[in-house]
Enzyme design. Structure first.
Site, PDB file in Angstrom:
ATOM      1  N   ARG A 137       0.989  -1.324   0.085  1.00 22.62           N
ATOM      2  CA  ARG A 137      -0.081   0.029   0.129  1.00 22.62           C
ATOM      3  C   ARG A 137       0.841   1.117  -0.013  1.00 22.62           C
ATOM      4  O   ARG A 137       0.588   2.111  -0.692  1.00 22.62           O
ATOM      5  CB  ARG A 137      -0.829  -0.018   1.366  1.00 22.62           C
ATOM      6  CG  ARG A 137      -1.788   1.233   1.117  1.00 22.62           C
ATOM      7  CD  ARG A 137      -2.921   0.669   2.213  1.00 22.62           C
ATOM      8  NE  ARG A 137      -4.100   1.826   1.941  1.00 22.62           N
ATOM      9  CZ  ARG A 137      -4.230   2.785   3.035  1.00 22.62           C
ATOM     10  NH1 ARG A 137      -3.728   2.793   4.119  1.00 22.62           N
ATOM     11  NH2 ARG A 137      -5.026   3.826   2.909  1.00 22.62           N
ATOM     12  N   HIS A 148       0.554   4.146  -2.689  1.00 21.83           N
ATOM     13  CA  HIS A 148       0.424   5.710  -2.496  1.00 21.83           C
ATOM     14  C   HIS A 148       1.425   6.647  -2.803  1.00 21.83           C
ATOM     15  O   HIS A 148       1.117   7.703  -2.852  1.00 21.83           O
ATOM     16  CB  HIS A 148      -0.080   5.896  -0.899  1.00 21.83           C
ATOM     17  CG  HIS A 148      -1.391   5.246  -0.572  1.00 21.83           C
ATOM     18  ND1 HIS A 148      -2.165   5.666   0.175  1.00 21.83           N
ATOM     19  CD2 HIS A 148      -2.493   4.469  -1.322  1.00 21.83           C
ATOM     20  CE1 HIS A 148      -3.562   5.164   0.503  1.00 21.83           C
ATOM     21  NE2 HIS A 148      -3.483   4.435  -0.559  1.00 21.83           N
ATOM     22  N   HIS A 185      -6.135  -5.945  -3.484  1.00 21.12           N
ATOM     23  CA  HIS A 185      -7.106  -6.002  -2.184  1.00 21.12           C
ATOM     24  C   HIS A 185      -7.187  -7.652  -2.099  1.00 21.12           C
ATOM     25  O   HIS A 185      -7.970  -7.841  -0.988  1.00 21.12           O
ATOM     26  CB  HIS A 185      -8.288  -5.356  -2.421  1.00 21.12           C
ATOM     27  CG  HIS A 185      -8.244  -3.931  -2.395  1.00 21.12           C
ATOM     28  ND1 HIS A 185      -9.248  -2.984  -2.760  1.00 21.12           N
ATOM     29  CD2 HIS A 185      -7.090  -3.298  -1.927  1.00 21.12           C
ATOM     30  CE1 HIS A 185      -8.876  -1.592  -2.592  1.00 21.12           C
ATOM     31  NE2 HIS A 185      -7.322  -1.710  -1.979  1.00 21.12           N
ATOM     32  N   TRP A 212     -10.604  -8.714   2.954  1.00 20.22           N
ATOM     33  CA  TRP A 212     -11.285  -8.979   1.766  1.00 20.22           C
ATOM     34  C   TRP A 212     -11.399 -10.536   1.387  1.00 20.22           C
ATOM     35  O   TRP A 212     -12.104 -11.212   0.502  1.00 20.22           O
ATOM     36  CB  TRP A 212     -10.363  -8.318   0.293  1.00 20.22           C
ATOM     37  CG  TRP A 212     -10.803  -6.959   0.374  1.00 20.22           C
ATOM     38  CD1 TRP A 212     -11.591  -6.316  -0.041  1.00 20.22           C
ATOM     39  CD2 TRP A 212      -9.801  -6.083   0.686  1.00 20.22           C
ATOM     40  NE1 TRP A 212     -11.290  -4.830  -0.178  1.00 20.22           N
ATOM     41  CE2 TRP A 212     -10.044  -4.646   0.563  1.00 20.22           C
ATOM     42  CE3 TRP A 212      -8.589  -6.024   1.408  1.00 20.22           C
ATOM     43  CZ2 TRP A 212      -9.570  -3.437   0.819  1.00 20.22           C
ATOM     44  CZ3 TRP A 212      -7.870  -4.791   1.897  1.00 20.22           C
ATOM     45  CH2 TRP A 212      -8.256  -3.590   1.476  1.00 20.22           C
TER      46      TRP A 212
HETATM   47 FE1  DDH Z   1      -6.350  -0.011  -1.692  1.00 22.80          FE
HETATM   48  N1  DDH Z   1      -7.097   0.408   0.141  1.00 22.80           N
HETATM   49  N2  DDH Z   1      -7.469   1.161  -2.739  1.00 22.80           N
HETATM   50  N3  DDH Z   1      -5.362  -0.752  -3.326  1.00 22.80           N
HETATM   51  N4  DDH Z   1      -5.057  -1.071  -0.428  1.00 22.80           N
HETATM   52  C1  DDH Z   1      -6.891  -0.100   1.460  1.00 22.80           C
HETATM   53  C2  DDH Z   1      -6.099  -1.071   1.798  1.00 22.80           C
HETATM   54  C3  DDH Z   1      -5.423  -1.435   0.823  1.00 22.80           C
HETATM   55  C4  DDH Z   1      -8.460   1.924  -2.000  1.00 22.80           C
HETATM   56  C5  DDH Z   1      -8.918   2.082  -0.692  1.00 22.80           C
HETATM   57  C6  DDH Z   1      -8.260   1.581   0.178  1.00 22.80           C
HETATM   58  C7  DDH Z   1      -5.571  -0.010  -4.411  1.00 22.80           C
HETATM   59  C8  DDH Z   1      -6.787   0.567  -4.817  1.00 22.80           C
HETATM   60  C9  DDH Z   1      -7.659   1.194  -4.160  1.00 22.80           C
HETATM   61  C10 DDH Z   1      -3.903  -2.074  -1.056  1.00 22.80           C
HETATM   62  C11 DDH Z   1      -3.433  -1.711  -2.348  1.00 22.80           C
HETATM   63  C12 DDH Z   1      -4.152  -1.037  -3.521  1.00 22.80           C
HETATM   64  C13 DDH Z   1      -7.830   0.499   2.412  1.00 22.80           C
HETATM   65  C14 DDH Z   1      -7.762   0.418   3.924  1.00 22.80           C
HETATM   66  C15 DDH Z   1      -8.662   1.233   1.794  1.00 22.80           C
HETATM   67  C16 DDH Z   1      -9.804   2.308   2.436  1.00 22.80           C
HETATM   68  C17 DDH Z   1      -6.699   1.086   4.541  1.00 22.80           C
HETATM   69  C18 DDH Z   1      -6.750   0.770   6.223  1.00 22.80           C
HETATM   70  O1  DDH Z   1      -7.670   1.052   6.598  1.00 22.80           O
HETATM   71  O2  DDH Z   1      -5.916   0.523   6.857  1.00 22.80           O
HETATM   72  C19 DDH Z   1      -9.316   2.473  -3.066  1.00 22.80           C
HETATM   73  C20 DDH Z   1     -10.764   3.369  -2.893  1.00 22.80           C
HETATM   74  C21 DDH Z   1      -8.882   2.011  -4.223  1.00 22.80           C
HETATM   75  C22 DDH Z   1      -9.163   2.421  -5.820  1.00 22.80           C
HETATM   76  O3  DDH Z   1      -8.302   2.496  -6.681  1.00 22.80           O
HETATM   77  C23 DDH Z   1     -10.466   2.795  -6.106  1.00 22.80           C
HETATM   78  C24 DDH Z   1      -4.647  -0.453  -5.496  1.00 22.80           C
HETATM   79  C25 DDH Z   1      -4.670  -0.143  -6.989  1.00 22.80           C
HETATM   80  C26 DDH Z   1      -3.596  -0.996  -4.647  1.00 22.80           C
HETATM   81  C27 DDH Z   1      -2.260  -1.556  -5.269  1.00 22.80           C
HETATM   82  O4  DDH Z   1      -1.414  -1.968  -4.465  1.00 22.80           O
HETATM   83  C28 DDH Z   1      -1.995  -1.605  -6.637  1.00 22.80           C
HETATM   84  C29 DDH Z   1      -3.661  -2.690   0.123  1.00 22.80           C
HETATM   85  C30 DDH Z   1      -2.276  -3.759  -0.339  1.00 22.80           C
HETATM   86  C31 DDH Z   1      -4.418  -2.517   1.018  1.00 22.80           C
HETATM   87  C32 DDH Z   1      -4.247  -3.166   2.695  1.00 22.80           C
HETATM   88  C33 DDH Z   1      -3.165  -2.485   3.574  1.00 22.80           C
HETATM   89  C34 DDH Z   1      -3.029  -3.260   4.894  1.00 22.80           C
HETATM   90  O5  DDH Z   1      -2.784  -2.506   5.884  1.00 22.80           O
HETATM   91  O6  DDH Z   1      -3.461  -4.316   4.844  1.00 22.80           O
END
Ligand code: DDH
Length: 293
Positions: free
Chosen positions: A45, A49, A175, A191
């Site tokens: 993540r 970001h 996810h 998930w």
């Molecule tokens: Fe995500 N993400 N994500 N995400 N994401 C969250 C957690 C994780 C969105 C929202 C959230 C991607 C796209 C989107 C990962 C990877 C990727 C959380 C929760 C939210 C909310 C965070 C928390 O509460 O700790 C949304 C909206 C989108 C979107 O694109 C519409 C993408 C593209 C990726 C990627 O890696 C390519 C990962 C891994 C997590 C889990 C993190 C954790 O601590 O566990």
């Protein structure tokens, strides 16, 4: 393509497999994080970001190049809640290699390590990002809203220069790992079952589980099933749109197809806004297991 920031050759003699191995070891050493999910998901993540603020219409800002996620103001963007932990984990590695490594390269490489060590596809990676000063930091608020529908998601990924639905669907397939945390995002739950294994489970669950739209303790709407899994509204958008849904079905049936598209799309994501000279090598890394480490 010669627009964007030029990749630097400054650290070309760094042994990036060694940096990879140190990050991979960090994942092994922190397996108890988040009730034994480990720190792979949060490192992935972080890489996302660090890259996901890119705006193709302003090609010079917002990608991973400047490594600005190291600044407090960016870490304090509400969308980045929880990522301070991941940045702190990486700090000793930055210290160890600081005269041989940029933050943008470290953050993006950490994503590659996380995917590969969790059993996902190999991801090609190139070095050359250069730390930018605070002026290069994009304004907060450029990361996606989990309440978005299919139209929102498609438009968001267009800003990141992803024009094919297949790439958008594959990227959100990340996810499959980790979970949402009420205190970070106002959503709660994983998930699926295999929270630290990179698989196509996310797509299978989207199609095969029975989802109920419920209001959680933070007052946000999320989809829950009876096994304790969840989906964000922006996840569910992938089965509410005909074009997205076809791709979800393909990835649910064919994990290799998911891996192939994820690998190329993630590689593009972490290189958005960067111009690499032809001579820059494309690196592939071995996992710790493959090195018998
Ligand atoms: Fe995500 N993400 N994500 N995400 N994401 C969250 C957690 C994780 C969105 C929202 C959230 C991607 C796209 C989107 C990962 C990877 C990727 C959380 C929760 C939210 C909310 C965070 C928390 O509460 O700790 C949304 C909206 C989108 C979107 O694109 C519409 C993408 C593209 C990726 C990627 O890696 C390519 C990962 C891994 C997590 C889990 C993190 C954790 O601590 O566990």
């Amino acid at each position: 393509e010669t627009t964007g920031f030029k990749a630097s050759q400054q650290f070309k003699s760094t042994n990036y497999q060694n940096v990879y191995n140190d990050i991979a070891q960090l994942i092994r050493d922190n397996e108890e994080h988040d009730d034994y999910i480990g720190c792979g998901p949060v490192l992935l993540r972080l890489a996302w970001h660090a890259s996901g603020q890119f705006d193709v219409s302003q090609n010079v800002r917002g990608g991973a190049y400047n490594g600005t996620l190291r600044f407090d103001k960016e870490l304090n963007d509400p969308s980045n809640a929880g990522l301070g932990y991941a940045y702190n984990l990486l700090k000793p590695i930055y210290k160890k290699y600081s005269d041989q490594l940029s933050h943008g390269d470290l953050f993006t490489l950490a994503g590659v390590v996380a995917v590969q060590e969790m059993g996902g596809p190999k991801i090609p990676w190139r070095y050359g990002r250069v730390d930018g000063d605070i002026e290069t930091m994009p304004e907060n608020g450029r990361l996606p809203d989990a309440n978005g529908d299919a139209g929102y998601v498609r438009k968001f990924f267009k800003r990141l220069d992803f024009l094919k639905d297949e790439e958008t669907v594959a990227l959100i397939g990340a996810h499959c790992v980790g979970k949402t945390h009420l205190k970070n995002s106002g959503f709660e739950g994983p998930w699926g079952a295999a929270t630290n294994m990179f698989t196509n489970e996310f797509f299978r669950n989207l199609l095969n589980e029975k989802w109920n739209l419920e209001t959680n303790d933070a007052g946000n709407k999320q989809y829950n099933n009876d096994k304790g899994y969840m989906m964000l509204p922006s996840d569910m958008a992938l089965v509410q749109d005909g074009s997205f849904k076809k791709i979800v079905q393909k990835f649910a049936e064919d994990e290799q197809a998911f891996f192939t598209v994820f690998s190329s799309a993630f590689s593009k994501l972490i290189e958005n806004g960067i111009y690499f000279e032809k001579s820059t090598p494309i690196l592939y890394f071995k996992t710790l297991d493959e090195q018998d480490l």
